[in-house]
Design an enzyme around this catalytic site. Structure first.
Site, PDB file in Angstrom:
ATOM      1  N   ASP A  37       0.878  -1.110   0.031  1.00  0.00           N
ATOM      2  CA  ASP A  37       0.329  -0.160   0.340  1.00  0.00           C
ATOM      3  C   ASP A  37       0.790   1.126   0.123  1.00  0.00           C
ATOM      4  O   ASP A  37       2.271   0.841   0.326  1.00  0.00           O
ATOM      5  CB  ASP A  37      -0.873   0.099   1.030  1.00  0.00           C
ATOM      6  N   ASP A  93       1.685  -9.965   2.915  1.00  0.00           N
ATOM      7  CA  ASP A  93       1.782  -8.823   3.680  1.00  0.00           C
ATOM      8  C   ASP A  93       0.618  -9.312   4.702  1.00  0.00           C
ATOM      9  O   ASP A  93      -0.304  -8.927   4.335  1.00  0.00           O
ATOM     10  CB  ASP A  93       1.170  -7.450   2.394  1.00  0.00           C
ATOM     11  N   ASP A 120      -1.766  -7.775   8.233  1.00  0.00           N
ATOM     12  CA  ASP A 120      -3.102  -6.653   7.766  1.00  0.00           C
ATOM     13  C   ASP A 120      -3.500  -7.005   9.047  1.00  0.00           C
ATOM     14  O   ASP A 120      -3.706  -8.329  10.023  1.00  0.00           O
ATOM     15  CB  ASP A 120      -4.056  -6.659   6.764  1.00  0.00           C
ATOM     16  N   ASP A 156      -2.545 -10.161   2.287  1.00  0.00           N
ATOM     17  CA  ASP A 156      -2.893  -9.765   1.371  1.00  0.00           C
ATOM     18  C   ASP A 156      -1.738 -10.608   1.042  1.00  0.00           C
ATOM     19  O   ASP A 156      -0.734 -10.280   0.751  1.00  0.00           O
ATOM     20  CB  ASP A 156      -2.382  -8.079   0.836  1.00  0.00           C
ATOM     21  N   SER A 178     -24.272 -35.004 -24.529  1.00  0.00           N
ATOM     22  CA  SER A 178     -26.101 -34.125 -24.639  1.00  0.00           C
ATOM     23  C   SER A 178     -27.818 -35.308 -24.172  1.00  0.00           C
ATOM     24  O   SER A 178     -27.636 -36.127 -23.952  1.00  0.00           O
ATOM     25  CB  SER A 178     -25.878 -33.466 -24.870  1.00  0.00           C
ATOM     26  N   ASP A 189     -22.085 -30.721 -20.259  1.00  0.00           N
ATOM     27  CA  ASP A 189     -22.352 -31.059 -20.882  1.00  0.00           C
ATOM     28  C   ASP A 189     -21.110 -30.838 -21.727  1.00  0.00           C
ATOM     29  O   ASP A 189     -20.630 -29.202 -21.995  1.00  0.00           O
ATOM     30  CB  ASP A 189     -23.793 -30.620 -21.386  1.00  0.00           C
TER      31      ASP A 189
END
Length: 843
Positions: free
Chosen positions: A60, A116, A118, A124, A386, A670
Site C-alpha cells: 500500500d 503482507d 494486515d 494480502d 447431451s 455438458d
C-alpha cells in the site's frame, strides 16, 4: 523442528521401520552424494532456507510491507508453513529453515507466497513463486536468487539442500502420469482411566490434515470406563500431524513426559513422523483419560485402474464383437471369403452430436436406417453426448436391442416425445422427486440441480421411474451383441473458462475415467469416495437418469461458452478470465532437464478483475461427484508422457498443484458447450478405430462442430482426416461427405443434418407425388424453428418428418458408407500383408 537432540533427518530415520533391516546410521553421519548411490533413492529430505528479500514492493502507499513467506508443497505436506513477520521493511531477512520429506518420483512444486500482514483485514498475497524441486540434485546445497522484478531489482533469496534418505523406500504404482503412494492407517485410541471422574462424557476432536477422513469426533462415557478409536488414512511419508481438541483439565504430553496445566479446549498438534508408530505410543494423558496412537499398513491393492490401455472387459468385448462384425461385413460387402477377426476386421464407430430432442429423434432415424442396411452389426462403438445419451440409455435397457426390430422401441420414444410434459410437474411427481433426492443424499451423493433435471428427463422418457444403471448395460454387450456405448462429458473448475480448463471424461458400462490421466474406476464405483486410488466409502451406484442429467446439463453454459460457440472472437473477454503468470529466472542458472518445469511467478489480480472473472466464468449449475482421483499425485515426468500430451489443453497442465488430484469433487458439464462432439473416446489410439460415421444433429452451422474438432485434433497431434470443404459445399451442403487421407487417420463419413434430395424423394430413387411434397419440407436449418433445441415436445407430424429425413439420408448414401467400409477392409489387408512381408524379411 523443535528442541530434539536429533536433526530432522535423524528423527525421521529413527522413526521409520527400515531400521529393522539392519541398516544403521551414526548420529550426524553425512549422507552419500548422488554419485555414490547406485540408484537414486525414492525418498529425500529437502531443507528450504528462506534467507531474505531485496527491494520488496509496497503493498500500500502508507508504509513498507509487513512481510512473511508462506511455503506450500502439497506432495510432501498438506499443511502450509510460514516464516515470522518482518514489519515495515523493504529488505526483510528471515534465515528460517523448513524441512520436507519428498518422493522424487512425483512432481514436487514448492510454492513460495509473499504476503503482507494486515491487522484489520485479511492478509494480502503479493506474489507466488512456483519452483520445481526436481532442479535440485541429491547432495547439493544451492543458494538461488529469484528475479521477481528485474527493473526494480526485487529478488527473493532461498537456499536448498537435498539429501538422500538411505535405506528408506516407498512402494508406488504409476502409469507415468499419476502416482499412487503408500497409505498408512493411524489408529487413535481414547481410553477412560478414571471411572471416578466427575464428568459423565468427554468429547474429543482429532484432525489429520491431508488424510481421507480429515476430522473425526470421539466421545467416551466416563462412568463406564469406555474406550473409542478413530482411524485416519494418509500418505505414509507425508510428515503427518495429529491435531487434537481435548477436554480442559490438568494434563501432560506423553512423549515429552512433562506435566503442565493446559487449556485443551484449543487445538494441540503432535508431529507423528518423529514417533516410532510401529508400537502403541501415548501422546496425551489427562487426569481421567489418555490418547495413544499406532500406525498400521493401510490399503494395498488399488481400486482404480491406472493405465491408458483398454480394460480387460472391453478387450474381451472387442474380441466377441469382431465375430459379429466379420460376418456382417461379409454380407453387406458381398465378400468371397471370411475375414480373419484379429487382423482383417476394421473397427467402426458411430458418433453423434447434441441438439436436445432434435438429436434424440434424429438419432432414432439414423440407427433405423443403419439396421435396415445391415450396417449396424458392423459397428463396434457408439458414442453420445447431451440428448443423444437419452436415446442410447433408452435403447440399452434391452440387452438385444440391435438384434430386434428398432421400430418397436422407436415407437415408444415417439410416444414420449410427442406427449405433453406438464405431467412432469404434477404434485405426485414432485413428491417422487423429493423422495428420490432425499434417498440420494442419504446414500452419500452430493446433490445439485442436475439431479432434479435427471429425474425430469426420466419422467419424460418413462411411464414410471427407471432404476437402470450404467453398469446394467454390461448385459447388453457381454456377448458382443450390440455396439459398446460410450458417453462423454467435461470436467471443469470454478473461476476458469472452459477454454482454459476442461478435461474429457468418458463413461462406458465397464468404466468411468479421464482420457488425459489414464485413470479409470468401475462404473458401479463412480460416485463413491476414493483416496490415493483406494475405495474408502462405497456409495450406491447412481441410476442412469442422474448421469443423463449430467451428460445433458443444459444449465452449465457460462458467458465465455456462449461467446466461443457463436464463432466470434473471445480474446477481449478471455483476457479478463486469466491470471497474470510468467516465467522468471533464478541465479545461478541450474542445468536443465526435459522434465523440469521453468520457475513461474504468479501475481494475483485485483478485486475488480476477480469480480469480472467470476461473472464471465460462473456456471449456473454443474454436476458434482466425489473425485476418484483424490490424493493421487503427478509423476515427475508426466509432461513427457505421450498419452497425457495428447489430451492436455488446459492452462493448469503445467501447474500440478492446481490440478484436480487435490480436489474433493469433480464438476461435470455438458460437452456441447465446448465442442459439440462425442469423438474423443473413439480417437483414442488404443481403440484403433478405422471408420467413423459422424452423425451431426447440431443446430445452426452444420460444419462448426466438425471444424472445431478437426482443429483440436490438428493442435494435439491426434490422427484425424483433413475435413476441408469448398465454399460452395459449405453454402449448399450435401447429405454425406467421406474424408480420407493418411493411413494413420480413420476414414470419416460425415452426415450433416440437411434436407437436400429428401424434398423430392421419399425413398432413394422414389420420387414424391404432388400430395407428398409437404412431407419433404423439413426446416432443420433454422435453430429456432419447429426443431429448436429448447423444445421438449414435438407434434407427431414433426417427429415423423425428422425421423424420416435422417432415415432417408443414411439410406440414400448407402454406397458411400459401403465404400468407406470396403476401403477400411482393404487397408487392413494391406497392413497385414506388409507386416507379414516385414517379418519374412527380418527372419
Amino acid at each position: 523442528m523443535g528442541s530434539s537432540a536429533y536433526s530432522p533427518l535423524d528423527r525421521f530415520v529413527r522413526a521409520n521401520p527400515y531400521r529393522k533391516t539392519g541398516i544403521r546410521r551414526k548420529k550426524h553421519e553425512r549422507l552419500h552424494s548422488a554419485e555414490d548411490e547406485p540408484e537414486v533413492p525414492q525418498l529425500c529430505w529437502l531443507a528450504v532456507k528462506i534467507i531474505g528479500m531485496r527491494n520488496l514492493r509496497k503493498a500500500d502507499l502508507l508504509s513498507h510491507t509487513d512481510c512473511y513467506v508462506k511455503l506450500w508443497m502439497p506432495t510432501a505436506s498438506c499443511q502450509e508453513a510460514q516464516t515470522k513477520t518482518v514489519n515495515n521493511c523493504r529488505n526483510p531477512v528471515w534465515n528460517e529453515t523448513f524441512h520436507f520429506i519428498i518422493q522424487r518420483e512425483v512432481k514436487n512444486i514448492l510454492e513460495l507466497t509473499i504476503c503482507d500482514k494486515d491487522t484489520c483485514t485479511s492478509d494480502d498475497q503479493l506474489l507466488t513463486v512456483r519452483f520445481d524441486v526436481a532442479k535440485i540434485q541429491p547432495g547439493e546445497k544451492v543458494c538461488l536468487n529469484f528475479e521477481l522484478n528485474p527493473e526494480s531489482q526485487e529478488e527473493l533469496e532461498v537456499e536448498f539442500l537435498l539429501e538422500n534418505i538411505p535405506g528408506v523406500s516407498e512402494n508406488i504404482i504409476t502409469n507415468g502420469v499419476l502416482v499412487s503412494r503408500e497409505v498408512s492407517s493411524l489408529e487413535v485410541h481414547v481410553n477412560e482411566t478414571n471411572m471416578k471422574s466427575p464428568y459423565t462424557r468427554r468429547d474429543f476432536t482429532f484432525t489429520v490434515k491431508g488424510s481421507y477422513e480429515e476430522t473425526q469426533d470421539v466421545s467416551i462415557d466416563c462412568r463406564q470406563g469406555s474406550s473409542e478409536t478413530a482411524r485416519f488414512h494418509y500418505v505414509k511419508h507425508s510428515q503427518p500431524r495429529l491435531h487434537m481438541t481435548l477436554p480442559k483439565e490438568c494434563s501432560f504430553c506423553g512423549h515429552h513426559s512433562a506435566r503442565r496445566q493446559m487449556d485443551l479446549s484449543s487445538p494441540l498438534a503432535v508431529s507423528l513422523h518423529s514417533l516410532d508408530l510401529s508400537k502403541k505410543v501415548t501422546v496425551m494423558r489427562g487426569e481421567s483419560y489418555e490418547v495413544s496412537v499406532k500406525e498400521e499398513d493401510g490399503c494395498q491393492n488399488l481400486d482404480l485402474r491406472l493405465g491408458f490401455d483398454l480394460c480387460a472387459e472391453e478387450q474381451d468385448f472387442i474380441s466377441k464383437r469382431k465375430k459379429v462384425v466379420a460376418a456382417a461385413l461379409k454380407r453387406v460387402l458381398h465378400l468371397d471369403e471370411d475375414l480373419q477377426e484379429d487382423e482383417q476386421v476394421p473397427v467402426v464407430a458411430v458418433m453423434t452430436t447434441a441438439g436436445g430432442v432434435r438429436s434424440m429423434t434424429a438419432m432414432c432415424g439414423s440407427l433405423l436406417a443403419l439396421q435396415e442396411l445391415g450396417i449396424l452389426d458392423c459397428v463396434s462403438y457408439m458414442t453420445g453426448l447431451s440428448a443423444t445419451t437419452w436415446t442410447m440409455a433408452k435403447l440399452y435397457e434391452d440387452p438385444y436391442w440391435s438384434q430386434n426390430d428398432l421400430r418397436g422401441p422407436l415407437g415408444d420414444i415417439k410416444e414420449h416425445v410427442t406427449k405433453s410434459k406438464l405431467h412432469c410437474f404434477s404434485l405426485d411427481h414432485m413428491k417422487y422427486y423429493e423422495k428420490e433426492l432425499c434417498e440420494r443424499k442419504q446414500e452419500g451423493h452430493k446433490l445439485s440441480f442436475t439431479d432434479l433435471w435427471g429425474l425430469f428427463i426420466d419422467c419424460m422418457l418413462h411411464h414410471q421411474g427407471s432404476t437402470h444403471k450404467l453398469s446394467d448395460q454390461q448385459l447388453a454387450v457381454n456377448q458382443g451383441q450390440n455396439p459398446l456405448p460410450m458417453y462423454l462429458c467435461l470436467n471443469v473448475k470454478d473461476d476458469f473458462s472452459t477454454l482454459d480448463f476442461k478435461e474429457w471424461v468418458e463413461f462406458t458400462p465397464y468404466e468411468v475415467g479421464f482420457l488425459k490421466y489414464g485413470a479409470f474406476v468401475r462404473s458401479e464405483d463412480f460416485g463413491s469416495e476414493f483416496f490415493m486410488g483406494h475405495l474408502m466409502k462405497k456409495i450406491p451406484e447412481s441410476h442412469i437418469c442422474f448421469l443423463e442429467g449430467t451428460w445433458s446439463n443444459i444449465f452449465s453454459q457460462n458467458f465465455m461458452d456462449a461467446v466461443y460457440l457463436t464463432g466470434h472472437s473471445e480474446d477481449f473477454w478471455h483476457r479478463w478470465t486469466r491470471g497474470t503468470e510468467h516465467d522468471i529466472e533464478e541465479h545461478p542458472a541450474l542445468p536443465k532437464k526435459p522434465h523440469e518445469q521453468t520457475t513461474c511467478l504468479s501475481i494475483p489480480r485485483g478485486c475488480l478483475s476477480n469480480t469480472l472473472r467470476e461473472m464471465l466464468t460462473e456456471r449456473p449449475v454443474v454436476s458434482t461427484y466425489h473425485n476418484f482421483l483424490k490424493g493421487l499425485q503427478l509423476h515427475n515426468k508426466y509432461l513427457e508422457n505421450e498419452s497425457f500430451c495428447m489430451w492436455k489443453d488446459t492452462v493448469l497442465d503445467s501447474s500440478p498443484n492446481q490440478l484436480n488430484e487435490m480436489g474433493d469433487y469433480l464438476k461435470l458439464i455438458d460437452t456441447a458447450f465446448f465442442i459439440n462432439t462425442s469423438c474423443p473416446p473413439i480417437v483414442r489410439p488404443e481403440r484403433k478405430v478405422d471408420v467413423i460415421l459422424h452423425l451431426n444433429y447440431s443446430g445452426g452451422s452444420q460444419t462448426l462442430p466438425l471444424d472445431l474438432f478437426s482443429d483440436y485434433c490438428l493442435e494435439h497431434g491426434i490422427p484425424f482426416p483433413s475435413t476441408e470443404l469448398s465454399q460452395e459445399d459449405r453454402e449448399h451442403l450435401k447429405e454425406c461427405y467421406v474424408f480420407e487421407d493418411s493411413l494413420e487417420a480413420p476414414i470419416l463419413a460425415y452426415f450433416p443434418l440437411v434436407c437436400d434430395t429428401f424434398q423430392k424423394y421419399k425413398a432413394p430413387n422414389v420420387k414424391r407425388g404432388p400430395t407428398e411434397m409437404e412431407q419433404g419440407r423439413v426446416d432443420v436449418s433454422n435453430c429456432v424453428g419447429p426443431y429448436s433445441t429448447a423444445l421438449l415436445t414435438y407434434s407427431e407430424e414433426n417427429f415423423n418428418k425428422l425421423l424420416n429425413l435422417c432415415h432417408y439420408n443414411i439410406l440414400n448414401n448407402k454406397n458411400l458408407i459401403l465404400q468407406a467400409l470396403r476401403t477400411a477392409v482393404q487397408r487392413k489387408k494391406r497392413s497385414k500383408n506388409c507386416s507379414s512381408a516385414q517379418s519374412s524379411k527380418c527372419s
